[in-house]
Design a protein around this motif. Structure first.
Motif, PDB file in Angstrom:
ATOM      1  N   ASN A   1       6.324   9.614  -5.975  1.00 27.45           N
ATOM      2  CA  ASN A   1       6.419   8.898  -7.472  1.00 27.45           C
ATOM      3  C   ASN A   1       7.244   7.639  -7.185  1.00 27.45           C
ATOM      4  O   ASN A   1       6.931   7.217  -5.789  1.00 27.45           O
ATOM      5  N   TRP A   2       6.647   7.180  -8.496  1.00 27.31           N
ATOM      6  CA  TRP A   2       7.494   5.404  -8.443  1.00 27.31           C
ATOM      7  C   TRP A   2       8.190   4.988  -7.849  1.00 27.31           C
ATOM      8  O   TRP A   2       8.273   3.782  -7.573  1.00 27.31           O
ATOM      9  N   PRO A   3       9.491   5.244  -8.185  1.00 29.06           N
ATOM     10  CA  PRO A   3      10.594   5.074  -7.441  1.00 29.06           C
ATOM     11  C   PRO A   3      10.417   5.084  -6.152  1.00 29.06           C
ATOM     12  O   PRO A   3      11.335   3.877  -4.958  1.00 29.06           O
ATOM     13  N   LEU A   4       9.956   5.960  -5.166  1.00 30.75           N
ATOM     14  CA  LEU A   4       9.904   6.071  -3.848  1.00 30.75           C
ATOM     15  C   LEU A   4       9.197   5.780  -3.325  1.00 30.75           C
ATOM     16  O   LEU A   4       9.430   4.491  -2.817  1.00 30.75           O
ATOM     17  N   LEU A   5       7.455   4.914  -3.758  1.00 33.47           N
ATOM     18  CA  LEU A   5       6.578   3.574  -3.727  1.00 33.47           C
ATOM     19  C   LEU A   5       7.382   2.428  -3.792  1.00 33.47           C
ATOM     20  O   LEU A   5       7.556   1.771  -2.715  1.00 33.47           O
ATOM     21  N   ARG A   6       8.075   2.454  -5.001  1.00 32.34           N
ATOM     22  CA  ARG A   6       8.126   1.105  -4.716  1.00 32.34           C
ATOM     23  C   ARG A   6       9.563   0.616  -4.356  1.00 32.34           C
ATOM     24  O   ARG A   6       9.847  -0.643  -3.257  1.00 32.34           O
ATOM     25  N   GLY A   7      10.522   1.904  -3.865  1.00 39.37           N
ATOM     26  CA  GLY A   7      11.754   1.457  -2.299  1.00 39.37           C
ATOM     27  C   GLY A   7      11.026   1.423  -1.485  1.00 39.37           C
ATOM     28  O   GLY A   7      11.315   0.367  -0.747  1.00 39.37           O
ATOM     29  N   ALA A   8      10.317   2.088  -0.662  1.00 35.98           N
ATOM     30  CA  ALA A   8       9.288   2.285   0.995  1.00 35.98           C
ATOM     31  C   ALA A   8       8.819   0.871   0.871  1.00 35.98           C
ATOM     32  O   ALA A   8       8.512   0.280   1.831  1.00 35.98           O
ATOM     33  N   MET A   9       7.923   0.001  -0.646  1.00 42.19           N
ATOM     34  CA  MET A   9       7.385  -0.854  -0.354  1.00 42.19           C
ATOM     35  C   MET A   9       8.328  -1.942   0.134  1.00 42.19           C
ATOM     36  O   MET A   9       7.794  -2.984   0.407  1.00 42.19           O
ATOM     37  N   GLN A  10       9.392  -3.023  -0.902  1.00 47.06           N
ATOM     38  CA  GLN A  10      10.035  -3.569  -0.754  1.00 47.06           C
ATOM     39  C   GLN A  10      10.651  -2.959   0.408  1.00 47.06           C
ATOM     40  O   GLN A  10      10.852  -3.926   1.499  1.00 47.06           O
ATOM     41  N   GLY A  11      11.246  -2.471   0.956  1.00 47.89           N
ATOM     42  CA  GLY A  11      12.059  -1.799   2.528  1.00 47.89           C
ATOM     43  C   GLY A  11      10.535  -3.232   3.628  1.00 47.89           C
ATOM     44  O   GLY A  11      11.724  -3.518   4.904  1.00 47.89           O
ATOM     45  N   THR A  12       9.730  -2.502   3.528  1.00 43.93           N
ATOM     46  CA  THR A  12       8.339  -2.245   4.582  1.00 43.93           C
ATOM     47  C   THR A  12       8.674  -4.384   4.248  1.00 43.93           C
ATOM     48  O   THR A  12       8.409  -5.066   5.325  1.00 43.93           O
ATOM     49  N   MET A  13       8.203  -4.709   3.203  1.00 44.21           N
ATOM     50  CA  MET A  13       8.051  -5.860   3.456  1.00 44.21           C
ATOM     51  C   MET A  13       9.291  -6.810   4.014  1.00 44.21           C
ATOM     52  O   MET A  13       9.041  -7.668   4.008  1.00 44.21           O
ATOM     53  N   ARG A  14      10.224  -6.543   3.383  1.00 44.07           N
ATOM     54  CA  ARG A  14      11.879  -7.203   4.133  1.00 44.07           C
ATOM     55  C   ARG A  14      11.703  -6.815   5.157  1.00 44.07           C
ATOM     56  O   ARG A  14      12.135  -7.858   6.066  1.00 44.07           O
ATOM     57  N   ILE A  15      11.612  -6.063   6.262  1.00 39.61           N
ATOM     58  CA  ILE A  15      11.586  -5.999   7.740  1.00 39.61           C
ATOM     59  C   ILE A  15       9.875  -6.561   8.321  1.00 39.61           C
ATOM     60  O   ILE A  15      10.419  -7.188   9.689  1.00 39.61           O
ATOM     61  N   THR A  16       9.100  -6.532   7.661  1.00 36.68           N
ATOM     62  CA  THR A  16       7.568  -7.243   8.104  1.00 36.68           C
ATOM     63  C   THR A  16       8.303  -8.712   7.602  1.00 36.68           C
ATOM     64  O   THR A  16       7.768  -9.731   8.908  1.00 36.68           O
ATOM     65  N   ALA A  17       9.284  -9.213   6.784  1.00 36.39           N
ATOM     66  CA  ALA A  17       8.480 -10.763   6.803  1.00 36.39           C
ATOM     67  C   ALA A  17      10.305 -11.756   7.840  1.00 36.39           C
ATOM     68  O   ALA A  17       9.858 -12.471   8.383  1.00 36.39           O
ATOM     69  N   MET A  18      11.187 -10.256   8.448  1.00 32.26           N
ATOM     70  CA  MET A  18      12.202 -10.380   9.406  1.00 32.26           C
ATOM     71  C   MET A  18      11.617 -10.503  10.200  1.00 32.26           C
ATOM     72  O   MET A  18      11.997 -11.635  11.176  1.00 32.26           O
TER      73      MET A  18
END
Length: 506
Positions: free
Chosen positions: A282-299
């Protein structure tokens, strides 16, 4: 100040600035630039030397291998949030529960499987603790064993392929990711066996610490129970083998049909399919997964830029030669070097994340290991085994923090009958840290645990090849075969690709 004294001062400044607590990426870049300006002012290298820094940064951003990091992170984040851990722990707990220590075995096995498909310590520890900790307390498991096995099984994800740590180590060591994955299989399986053996011995000598669950407590029996177990394991196994097999990361597979980036993309698609299979896409799952991916990749990218800034200046003042001199003269040769490095990494991991160790410390150690004749795949896997203890160190281990937080939440919600004390969490982690260190010692003294799964290079008879090359120019009816009559492939014991049709009699 002479340039000979500057590398140790830079290294001491590196340790100090990482312990301050300010974000490592920015403090490291600031330290590197400040030292670079001072080195230029002293005339140790020209200002033009620092012009290589922008090229290094663009080199980081154009590295195709690092594209695998966001893909594998997204894959893990989706699977972490889709409820796979809950289903597997429930079915495995009911399957092994009646056996003494059965809940411990189920946590270890599920930790291994989840480690291969999620790759996130935080999500794994939290998910397993939410499901298993109340059950373990309800049936009388010793609190220190329960907290220890949950934290330790969550850290397995750092070692089990396709671990994100191994991708980073492969990039820093310049070795194929598939080889790193193959080398990690031996220690991964050994770690699971060591954890299971500890649970077995505890069940034999202190059975009241790990009692069995009454059979009547099981809600599923027979084929219904096995079907639920297989429903969680089989799709996960298919995804694991598809991702690893496509990039040559499984023992016995010598050909890769995908790059790590392509395999990571395929794994992310597979994670979406698994989430849809469990009806939780669902959308909440996708949004949380993409936000976590963005944070780790930027770090990761900013840590890489900071570490490259520091290492460029450090190499410019001949810091690499200083590190090599310090480590290559240790007593004990290779074994002494490996023991010293592992002790250093173990204590450094009290304060630093594995990304910081891999990007900052490993580039300083890898050239020395290579010059000493140490296999870099073995070296990388050994450090990966060591670095997973960083999540278990009392009192700074992140896995212990995650467990502390979720235990408090469960107690406040009424899921736990009593509060879990910090002493139980910290003291419970010590046996598992010792077991992880035991595995480090096994990998150091028995390299075959890593190299057994690697592809074996075809042996060449160099003496025979040298003798035949020396006789190429000799002629005569009784002498050796002439060059024109000798198949060149036979000089190196390699079968010719194809025999060309004869053009005429010789």
């Amino acid at each position: 100040m002479s340039m000979e004294l500057f590398p140790p001062l830079m290294f001491a400044g590196l340790i100090l600035i990482m312990l301050i607590g300010f974000p490592v990426a920015f403090s490291l870049a600031a330290l590197g630039l400040a030292c670079g300006v001072y080195a230029v002012s002293q005339g140790w290298f020209p200002p033009e030397f620092l012009s290589a820094l922008p090229q290094n940064v663009f080199g980081i951003l154009s590295n195709d291998l690092l594209l695998a990091i966001p893909f594998f992170t997204l894959m893990g984040a989706v699977l972490e949030k889709c409820g796979l851990a809950e289903d597997m722990l429930d079915s495995m707990g009911q399957l092994f529960g009646p056996v003494r220590g059965g809940l411990g075995y189920s946590v270890i096995i599920v930790g291994f499987i989840l480690g291969a498909i999620t790759g996130t310590v935080a999500g794994q520890v939290i998910a397993m603790a939410m499901i298993s900790l109340p059950v373990m307390m309800r049936y009388g498991y010793h609190m220190r064993y329960a907290t220890g096995v949950l934290a330790a099984s969550g850290t397995i994800t750092q070692l089990v392929p396709p671990s994100l740590v191994l991708v980073v180590l492969a990039d820093q060591l310049g070795r194929p990711v598939g080889d790193m994955y193959k080398g990690a299989w031996g220690p991964s399986l050994l770690q699971v066996l060591i954890f299971a053996l500890y649970t077995f011995l505890l069940a034999r000598f202190k059975p009241h610490h790990v009692p069995g669950v009454p059979k009547e407590a099981r809600t599923l029996q027979g084929w219904a129970l096995w079907r639920k177990c297989l429903r969680g394991i089989v799709p996960s196994a298919v995804l694991i083998f598809a991702v690893l097999g496509s990039m040559g990361g499984l023992p016995g597979l010598n050909t890769a049909i995908c790059t790590p980036t392509e395999a990571g993309a395929m794994g992310a698609v597979g994670a979406f399919l698994l989430a849809a299979l469990h009806k939780r896409l669902n959308w909440p799952l996708l949004r949380g997964a993409m936000q976590g991916t963005m944070r780790i990749t930027a770090m990761v990218v900013f840590i890489l830029i900071g570490s490259r800034t520091f290492s460029l200046v450090f190499q410019g003042v001949e810091g690499g030669a200083w590190i090599e001199h310090q480590l290559s003269h240790l007593p004990g040769g290779q074994v002494g070097f490996l023991i010293a490095v592992n002790v250093f990494i173990f204590f450094l991991a009290f304060f630093l994340d594995f990304f910081e160790i891999a990007f900052i410390i490993l580039p300083l150690l890898a050239p020395v290991a290579h010059k000493m004749g140490i296999d870099l795949v073995w070296f990388g896997v050994m450090l990966c085994v060591n670095m997973q203890t960083s999540f278990m160190h009392p009192p700074f281990g992140f896995a212990l923090f995650y467990l502390r937080g979720i235990a408090d939440s469960l107690f406040k919600s009424g899921a736990l009958p009593r509060k879990v004390s910090s002493s139980d969490i910290y003291m419970g982690s010590i046996p598992w840290v010792l077991m992880q260190l035991l595995l480090v010692a096994v990998v150091i003294f028995f390299p075959v645990t890593v190299t057994a799964f690697l592809d074996k290079e075809e042996a060449r008879d160099l003496d025979k090849a040298t003798e035949m090359l020396q006789n190429l120019d000799t002629t005569g009816t009784d002498g050796p075969t002439r060059e024109s009559d000798q198949d060149p492939a036979q000089l190196f014991d390699v079968a010719p690709a194809a025999s060309a049709p004869a053009s005429g009699a010789s």
